[in-house]
Design a protein around this motif. Sequence first.
Motif, mmCIF file in Angstrom:
data_model
loop_
_atom_site.group_PDB
_atom_site.id
_atom_site.type_symbol
_atom_site.label_atom_id
_atom_site.label_comp_id
_atom_site.label_asym_id
_atom_site.label_seq_id
_atom_site.Cartn_x
_atom_site.Cartn_y
_atom_site.Cartn_z
ATOM 1 N N ALA A 93 0.899 -1.277 -0.081
ATOM 2 C CA ALA A 93 0.088 -0.091 0.053
ATOM 3 C C ALA A 93 0.975 1.183 -0.212
ATOM 4 N N VAL A 94 2.034 1.169 0.760
ATOM 5 C CA VAL A 94 2.644 2.254 0.919
ATOM 6 C C VAL A 94 3.518 2.688 -0.436
ATOM 7 N N ALA A 95 3.773 1.614 -1.068
ATOM 8 C CA ALA A 95 4.596 1.790 -2.779
ATOM 9 C C ALA A 95 3.543 2.197 -3.626
ATOM 10 N N LEU A 96 2.273 1.952 -3.440
ATOM 11 C CA LEU A 96 1.305 2.094 -4.632
ATOM 12 C C LEU A 96 0.611 3.524 -4.287
ATOM 13 N N PHE A 97 0.196 3.917 -3.151
ATOM 14 C CA PHE A 97 -0.872 4.685 -2.792
ATOM 15 C C PHE A 97 -0.151 6.112 -2.400
ATOM 16 N N ASP A 98 -0.754 7.326 -2.506
ATOM 17 C CA ASP A 98 -0.626 8.452 -2.161
ATOM 18 C C ASP A 98 -1.409 9.028 -0.960
ATOM 19 N N ALA A 99 -2.286 8.277 -0.427
ATOM 20 C CA ALA A 99 -2.856 8.418 0.493
ATOM 21 C C ALA A 99 -3.824 7.421 0.929
ATOM 22 N N ILE A 100 -3.878 7.063 2.308
ATOM 23 C CA ILE A 100 -4.510 5.700 2.777
ATOM 24 C C ILE A 100 -5.602 6.383 3.956
ATOM 25 N N HIS A 101 -6.924 5.974 3.409
ATOM 26 C CA HIS A 101 -7.923 6.649 4.203
ATOM 27 C C HIS A 101 -8.392 5.613 5.077
ATOM 28 N N SER A 102 -8.077 4.542 5.465
ATOM 29 C CA SER A 102 -8.542 3.609 6.339
ATOM 30 C C SER A 102 -7.789 2.844 7.486
ATOM 31 N N VAL A 103 -6.894 3.824 7.916
ATOM 32 C CA VAL A 103 -6.219 3.638 9.331
ATOM 33 C C VAL A 103 -7.114 3.451 10.597
ATOM 34 N N ASP A 104 -7.281 2.321 11.174
ATOM 35 C CA ASP A 104 -8.198 2.216 12.265
ATOM 36 C C ASP A 104 -7.692 1.341 13.489
ATOM 37 N N ARG A 105 -6.674 0.934 13.306
ATOM 38 C CA ARG A 105 -6.024 0.218 14.607
ATOM 39 C C ARG A 105 -4.652 0.420 14.841
ATOM 40 N N PRO A 106 -4.176 0.052 16.273
ATOM 41 C CA PRO A 106 -2.810 0.279 16.277
ATOM 42 C C PRO A 106 -1.920 -0.694 15.681
ATOM 43 N N SER A 107 -2.232 -2.029 15.375
ATOM 44 C CA SER A 107 -1.343 -2.969 14.631
ATOM 45 C C SER A 107 -0.973 -2.313 13.068
ATOM 46 N N LEU A 108 -2.195 -1.850 12.630
ATOM 47 C CA LEU A 108 -1.910 -1.110 11.393
ATOM 48 C C LEU A 108 -1.033 0.107 11.243
ATOM 49 N N VAL A 109 -1.230 0.899 12.292
ATOM 50 C CA VAL A 109 -0.377 1.894 12.509
ATOM 51 C C VAL A 109 1.117 1.571 12.534
ATOM 52 N N THR A 110 1.250 0.490 13.176
ATOM 53 C CA THR A 110 2.633 0.246 13.390
ATOM 54 C C THR A 110 3.242 -0.428 12.223
ATOM 55 N N ALA A 111 2.431 -0.826 11.336
ATOM 56 C CA ALA A 111 2.702 -1.825 10.156
ATOM 57 C C ALA A 111 3.118 -0.824 9.126
ATOM 58 N N LEU A 112 2.230 0.315 9.107
ATOM 59 C CA LEU A 112 2.389 1.356 8.071
ATOM 60 C C LEU A 112 3.713 2.168 8.394
ATOM 61 N N ALA A 113 3.823 2.537 9.489
ATOM 62 C CA ALA A 113 5.032 3.436 9.944
ATOM 63 C C ALA A 113 6.514 2.657 9.697
ATOM 64 N N ARG A 114 6.370 1.379 9.715
ATOM 65 C CA ARG A 114 7.580 0.409 9.566
ATOM 66 C C ARG A 114 7.777 0.546 7.992
ATOM 67 N N ALA A 115 6.674 0.196 7.325
ATOM 68 C CA ALA A 115 6.657 0.378 5.783
ATOM 69 C C ALA A 115 6.966 1.550 5.409
ATOM 70 N N MET A 116 6.741 2.643 5.746
ATOM 71 C CA MET A 116 7.078 4.179 5.136
ATOM 72 C C MET A 116 8.640 4.085 5.681
ATOM 73 N N ASP A 117 8.977 3.910 6.807
ATOM 74 C CA ASP A 117 10.513 4.072 7.212
ATOM 75 C C ASP A 117 11.284 3.275 5.943
ATOM 76 N N LYS A 118 10.811 2.008 5.908
ATOM 77 C CA LYS A 118 11.720 1.077 4.773
ATOM 78 C C LYS A 118 11.699 1.712 3.486
ATOM 79 N N ALA A 119 10.505 2.337 2.972
ATOM 80 C CA ALA A 119 10.229 2.643 1.407
ATOM 81 C C ALA A 119 10.872 4.008 1.265
ATOM 82 N N GLY A 120 10.847 4.933 2.634
ATOM 83 C CA GLY A 120 11.405 6.037 2.382
ATOM 84 C C GLY A 120 10.281 7.214 1.662
#
Length: 221
Positions: A93-120
């Motif tokens: 999702a981080v690689a493909l999208f410019d915005a993500i509208h469905s962040v709704d739980r702590p585990s997803l926050v953690t996964a997205l933050a990690r993916a963003m750090d990895k992808a820059g």
Amino acid sequence: MTLSEAATPLAQITTAIARAASMAQRRDPVTLIAVSKTQDAASIVPLIAEGHRVFGENRVQEAAAKWPALCDATPDIRLHLIGQLQSNKAEEAVALFDAIHSVDRPSLVTALARAMDKAGRRPDCFIQVNIGDEPQKGGVSTADLAGLLAHAHAAALPVAGLMCLPPAGVEPAPYFALLAKLAADHGLDRLSMGMSGDFETAVTLGATHVRIGTALFGARR
């Protein structure tokens, strides 16, 4: 609303958004997200040709199958993920999208933050609020919103605003107004709310992003 039959659906909706914003004495822009889920490239290309650049998809896998070629041909397209996201799809999702509208739980926050750090790469994120407290819908409860926002800020997630889907079959205005109040209370200025049947109401109540599919593309395929 009375719309010219000669105008394209995109032109009609753009005019209706502008009219609703004017009625509400708003000067800030409203982003129209053309919801292209289940639509094939042949259905999408006419909107691109007409000049539209912001599109929304529900599923990572479907978007990955059809959008890379379209984006290669039109590099200024911006993709928004508006459907539920599994944590194990965060990197895609981080690689493909410019915005993500469905962040709704702590585990997803953690996964997205990690993916963003990895992808820059840091797509805008909207926290989805279960504004009607409906058990069948995704979204954080209004009671738990502050805690999820705190977790998102601690993880340095780029939270842009809030998103909601009001209950079906009832007047949506009170739910839109509540989302606007929650956003203001938490210092957020973007609101992803309003679809084909209620986007004008959403705009009058502060929507900065409206998600419209049926009114642009016709009935879902």
